[in-house]
Design a protein around this motif. Structure first.
Motif, PDB file in Angstrom:
ATOM      1  N   SER A  46       2.014   1.163   5.819  1.00 52.77           N
ATOM      2  CA  SER A  46       2.389   1.544   4.463  1.00 52.77           C
ATOM      3  C   SER A  46       3.903   1.667   4.321  1.00 52.77           C
ATOM      4  O   SER A  46       4.473   1.307   3.287  1.00 52.77           O
ATOM      5  N   ARG A 101      -8.741  -6.124   0.329  1.00 49.68           N
ATOM      6  CA  ARG A 101      -7.970  -5.436   1.362  1.00 49.68           C
ATOM      7  C   ARG A 101      -8.827  -5.281   2.624  1.00 49.68           C
ATOM      8  O   ARG A 101      -8.376  -5.552   3.742  1.00 49.68           O
ATOM      9  N   GLY A 128      -5.922   1.276   2.081  1.00 51.39           N
ATOM     10  CA  GLY A 128      -4.775   0.504   1.614  1.00 51.39           C
ATOM     11  C   GLY A 128      -4.602   0.722   0.124  1.00 51.39           C
ATOM     12  O   GLY A 128      -4.615  -0.234  -0.662  1.00 51.39           O
ATOM     13  N   THR A 174       0.837  -1.201   0.000  1.00 50.83           N
ATOM     14  CA  THR A 174       0.000   0.000   0.000  1.00 50.83           C
ATOM     15  C   THR A 174       0.872   1.252   0.000  1.00 50.83           C
ATOM     16  O   THR A 174       2.074   1.193   0.270  1.00 50.83           O
TER      17      THR A 174
END
Length: 398
Positions: free
Chosen positions: A156, A318, A344, A130
């Motif tokens: 992330s 996700r 995401g 992500t």
């Protein structure tokens, strides 16, 4: 033609700079804006600019940009903070991430059962990492709880680095036409990852010692600090690649080590000051992605299955795995869990992985990746501001 392209790009960046707040109010994120700029350029120069061939000449620049982001994302993770509030990020990384990968793989198999499992696994790992840059509106919204923002940001920053070895293994297997044998897998781990870790450790240790020495003797100049992060990321990536290792793993590992070894000084913000330079190159890549997408959409045979996969891969595969992984975590309400699950978005890592595959792809892998990234850019971009504002209403009601 080159000068006209340069004019359009420069004007696009100028307009973005002077109207940043208005674009945000219009729910137009940076990646959305620059993808549209890329589409516009490809449409205007449709006869001269045809990006239907592999982007071999630009791939090194694109890979270096990802290396910089891997390094900076890892370096700003703040391991000390993670040690204090580690539960949610660890659940997301070691439960949510694998579940997302297998869910994407499963959806791909259900919709494209004629394709090989290896090819579908490669699609899944391309779309697993992500990119928090696409949800900056959430990260900057003070009304959104800190633990939600930290979870999205840390996940992330770390998940793309964790996906790199898996991507490289699947990519090499796919190029070979079959899953790598155990001995080959061991050789891959030792060479690609081992060399990367060793070179990253040596370079980062020496670099942090030199930075500390320079700061102590007042050789350090605040204005040049952004160049430190950029140069360190590129050095780690390039040295590992030259030695036969994985440059991406080296850049990511070096960022984590830098976060651990570097003694931070309040007046000098190395990571933050370098991010603006990295963002410039990232937006160039989004422009390139927009232009490439324009031409690919002309040649892609859109089917219901491809569109369905893109929409499901950008959202459901996700959201459900993350909600399942957070199900037993009682420290958050459902809204917080859903916000973490929803944000995401697929970004820079997915683009670079896709461009690396395109050269030897027969079409489907890159088509599914491009459609999913495109869907994610606009779905997550449009929903960022409304979800952030919903937290403002929640606070006002309290």
């Amino acid at each position: 033609m080159e000068y006209y392209i340069a004019i359009i790009l420069a004007l696009a960046f100028f307009i973005y700079s002077i109207s940043f707040r208005q674009l945000a109010r219009a729910e137009l994120t940076g990646p959305m804006y620059f993808v549209l700029v890329g589409v516009f350029m490809a449409a205007v120069f449709s006869s001269q600019l045809k990006l239907t061939q592999p982007l071999d000449n630009l791939l090194p620049l694109i890979e270096l940009t990802l290396a910089v982001f891997l390094f900076s994302d890892a370096a700003k993770t703040r391991i000390a903070v993670l040690e204090r509030s580690y539960k949610i990020p660890l659940i997301l990384l070691f439960v949510g991430l694998p579940l997302t990968f297998f869910a994407t793989w499963f959806v791909g198999y259900m919709l494209f059962s004629n394709e090989s499992l290896l090819a579908l696994a490669l699609v899944a790992i391309i779309l697993t990492p992500t990119d928090a840059a696409l949800s900056k509106g959430i990260l900057d919204a003070k009304a959104v709880p800190v633990h939600v923002r930290e979870a999205i940001n840390v996940e992330s920053g770390l998940n793309d680095g964790l996906c790199v070895p898996i991507f490289l293994f699947l990519f090499l297997s796919w190029q070979a036409g079959a899953w790598l044998e155990p001995l080959k897998m061991l050789e891959f781990v030792v060479t690609e990852i081992g060399i990367a870790l060793a070179s990253a450790a040596c370079i980062t240790y020496i670099a942090t010692r030199l930075i500390h020495f320079s700061a102590m003797h007042h050789y350090f100049e605040k204005a040049s600090s952004p160049f430190l992060i950029l140069s360190l990321a590129i050095i780690n990536y390039s040295v590992a690649q030259a030695l036969g290792g994985s440059g991406f793993v080296a850049a990511f590992s070096a960022g984590l080590l830098f976060d651990k070894l570097y003694v931070r000084q309040p007046q000098i913000k190395l990571i933050e000051q370098s991010e603006n330079i990295a963002d410039f190159f990232a937006y160039l890549i989004w422009c390139l992605f927009g232009a490439y997408t324009y031409w690919q959409l002309h040649s892609i045979e859109l089917t219901v299955n491809k569109v369905a996969f893109a929409l499901i891969a950008a959202t459901v595969v996700r959201v459900l795995p993350v909600l399942i992984s957070l199900w037993l975590f009682n420290g958050m309400n459902f809204k917080d869990k859903f916000t973490i699950a929803w944000f995401g978005p697929r970004g820079l890592a997915s683009i670079v992985f896709t461009l690396m595959v395109i050269d030897s792809d027969d079409g489907l892998i890159s088509e599914l990746a491009i459609l999913t990234i495109l869907a994610s850019v606009f779905i997550h971009g449009v929903t960022t501001r409304p979800i952030a504002k919903s937290y403002e209403h929640t606070h006002s009601e309290r």
